[in-house]
Design an enzyme around this catalytic site. Structure first.
Site, mmCIF file in Angstrom:
data_model
loop_
_atom_site.group_PDB
_atom_site.id
_atom_site.type_symbol
_atom_site.label_atom_id
_atom_site.label_comp_id
_atom_site.label_asym_id
_atom_site.label_seq_id
_atom_site.Cartn_x
_atom_site.Cartn_y
_atom_site.Cartn_z
ATOM 1 N N HIS A 1 0.803 -1.222 0.000
ATOM 2 C CA HIS A 1 0.000 0.000 0.000
ATOM 3 C C HIS A 1 0.840 1.278 0.000
ATOM 4 O O HIS A 1 0.576 2.218 0.764
ATOM 5 C CB HIS A 1 -0.964 -0.010 1.194
ATOM 6 N N HIS B 1 -9.540 2.336 0.772
ATOM 7 C CA HIS B 1 -9.540 1.137 1.608
ATOM 8 C C HIS B 1 -10.632 1.184 2.676
ATOM 9 O O HIS B 1 -10.402 0.848 3.838
ATOM 10 C CB HIS B 1 -8.156 0.996 2.256
ATOM 11 N N GLU C 1 -11.586 -2.814 -2.997
ATOM 12 C CA GLU C 1 -10.519 -1.886 -3.373
ATOM 13 C C GLU C 1 -10.357 -1.900 -4.887
ATOM 14 O O GLU C 1 -9.612 -2.717 -5.427
ATOM 15 C CB GLU C 1 -9.216 -2.297 -2.688
HETATM 16 C C1 BGC Z 1 -4.514 -6.422 1.682
HETATM 17 C C2 BGC Z 1 -4.478 -7.234 2.947
HETATM 18 C C3 BGC Z 1 -4.025 -6.322 4.059
HETATM 19 C C4 BGC Z 1 -5.026 -5.177 4.159
HETATM 20 C C5 BGC Z 1 -4.739 -4.188 5.245
HETATM 21 C C6 BGC Z 1 -5.529 -5.352 1.865
HETATM 22 O O1 BGC Z 1 -5.640 -4.579 0.714
HETATM 23 O O2 BGC Z 1 -4.784 -7.185 0.538
HETATM 24 O O3 BGC Z 1 -3.655 -8.366 2.819
HETATM 25 O O4 BGC Z 1 -3.934 -7.004 5.268
HETATM 26 O O5 BGC Z 1 -5.114 -4.520 2.936
HETATM 27 O O6 BGC Z 1 -3.440 -3.903 5.380
#
Ligand code: BGC
Length: 330
Positions: free
Chosen positions: A93, A163, A294
Site C-alpha cells: 500500500h 480502503h 478496493e
Molecule cells: C490487503 C491485505 C491487508 C489489508 C490491510 C488489503 O488490501 O490485501 O492483505 O492485510 O489490505 O493492510
C-alpha cells in the site's frame, strides 16, 4: 499530534460523508434509510489519533501503488527501484509512509464536493518522478463518487484506491447475511506471501464464485487452498463488465451498495487480518467483520507482465473513478 488535519462533510439528499485531508481518509458514510433513519455503512474510528495509531488502512486513500509489490522491487526502462518495505520484505500500500499517512491540501470544498491534492516528490518511498495527485469526492442523491487524477514528470507506477471497510448491518457478525455479487470470471492467484503470481484462477466451482449473489459468510465456510493462504478472501478479481461490477447487499435491512468503477478490477478483502478493536460509537469489530472493495489495477503486475496497467507515463493523465451507490430498497 496530527497538524492541520480537518474534517470535511459532504451532504446530499441521501448521504452524509465525512472525509479528512490526513491520508484523504473517508471517515464516515451515512445513508438515509426508507424509514428516515441514517445509518453508518463504513468502519471508522472516533479520533484522528486512532487513524494514526492503528494498522489496517481503515478508510484510507492508498498510493502510489496499492497492495503488495514483491520484495518492494521493480525495474522500469532498465533501471531498478527499491521501494520502502513495510510488510516483511514486501512493499504494501505505497510503503512506509504511503499516501494514507500524508497530509493532503483541500483546494475546493462545498457541500457536495471536496478536492484534495497531494504532491508526492521524486524518490518518495523509492518511486521515480514527482506525482501530483487530486482526489475528488462528490455526493449526489445516494451516490458517493471518488475520482482520482494524477500526473507525473517521469514514468512511474500509479495505482490508487480507497480502503474503506463496508458493513451494512452495523454489527460485528462476520458479514453474516451479507450477500456479494462480483462480475468476474477469474481471480488472481497469490503465493504464500499473498503476492499475485500472474496466474489467474477461474472462479467456477470455487468459493470465490460470486457471479450470482452469494452469502459471504457461507462461502467462507468452504475450503480452497487460496483461502487458507489469506485466511479468507484477499484477492484481485478481474472484472468482466464495465459498470455495477460489485454489489454488496444486506437483505435483513434492505440496504445495498453498488460499486461501479473505471478500474479493471478490485482487491476483495474480507478483513481477515483485522484484529479486534474499538470503532466509533463503542463498537468492536475485528476478524471478517467487514469487507473492502478496493477498485484497482492488479498489483505487482510490473513484476510478472509488462505492468502496463500500473505504469503512468510522464505528462500523461491518470484518470480513474469509482462510484459507491447506497440504496435503501423496498
Ligand atoms: C490487503 C491485505 C491487508 C489489508 C490491510 C488489503 O488490501 O490485501 O492483505 O492485510 O489490505 O493492510
Amino acid at each position: 499530534m496530527i497538524n492541520n488535519a480537518q474534517v470535511f462533510v459532504l451532504e446530499s439528499k441521501k448521504l452524509r460523508v465525512s472525509i479528512t485531508n490526513y491520508g484523504a481518509h473517508i471517515l464516515r458514510v451515512e445513508m438515509l434509510n426508507r424509514n428516515g433513519k441514517w445509518s453508518d455503512c463504513v468502519l471508522g474510528y472516533e479520533t484522528l489519533e486512532d487513524y494514526k495509531k492503528y494498522d489496517g488502512y481503515v478508510g484510507a486513500t492508498i498510493g502510489r501503488a496499492c497492495n503488495r509489490i514483491k520484495d518492494g522491487r521493480f525495474t522500469l526502462h532498465g533501471k531498478n527501484y527499491q521501494l520502502g518495505l513495510n510488510d516483511g520484505d514486501k512493499s504494501l500500500h505505497g510503503g512506509i509512509h504511503g499516501f494514507d499517512k500524508r497530509m493532503f491540501v483541500a483546494s475546493i470544498y462545498d457541500e457536495g464536493m471536496l478536492q484534495l491534492q497531494y504532491r508526492s516528490v521524486d524518490g518518495e518511498e523509492g518511486y521515480p518522478g514527482t506525482v501530483d495527485v487530486i482526489i475528488t469526492y462528490r455526493t449526489f442523491d445516494d451516490t458517493l463518487s471518488v475520482t482520482y487524477d494524477a500526473v507525473s514528470n517521469k514514468d512511474t507506477l500509479v495505482n490508487l484506491t480507497n480502503h474503506s471497510y463496508f458493513n451494512l448491518s452495523d454489527t460485528s457478525n462476520q458479514l453474516k447475511n451479507h450477500t456479494l455479487q462480483i462480475q468476474a470470471h477469474e481471480f488472481a492467484e497469490i503465493d504464500e506471501n499473498l503476492i499475485t503470481t500472474g496466474n489467474f484462477i477461474p472462479v467456477a466451482d470455487t468459493l470465490f464464485d460470486f457471479r450470482k449473489p452469494q452469502e459471504i459468510y457461507q462461502q467462507l465456510q468452504k475450503n480452497h487452498p487460496q483461502k487458507e493462504r489469506a485466511k479468507g478472501i484477499d484477492h484481485h478479481y478481474n472484472f468482466s463488465t464495465s459498470t455495477n461490477q460489485v454489489v454488496l447487499d444486506y437483505p435483513p435491512l434492505k440496504r445495498r451498495l453498488i460499486v461501479s468503477t473505471s478500474m479493471p478490477g478490485a482487491q476483495i478483502y474480507t478483513a481477515n487480518f483485522l484484529d479486534k478493536r474499538w470503532f466509533r460509537n463503542n463498537k468492536e469489530f475485528g476478524f471478517r467483520d467487514a469487507i473492502c472493495i478496493e477498485t484497482q489495477a492488479i498489483s505487482n503486475s510490473i513484476n510478472f507482465s509488462e505492468g502496463l496497467e500500473v505504469i503512468l507515463r510522464a505528462f500523461e493523465p491518470y484518470h480513474e473513478w469509482t462510484n459507491y451507490r447506497f440504496e435503501s430498497y423496498e
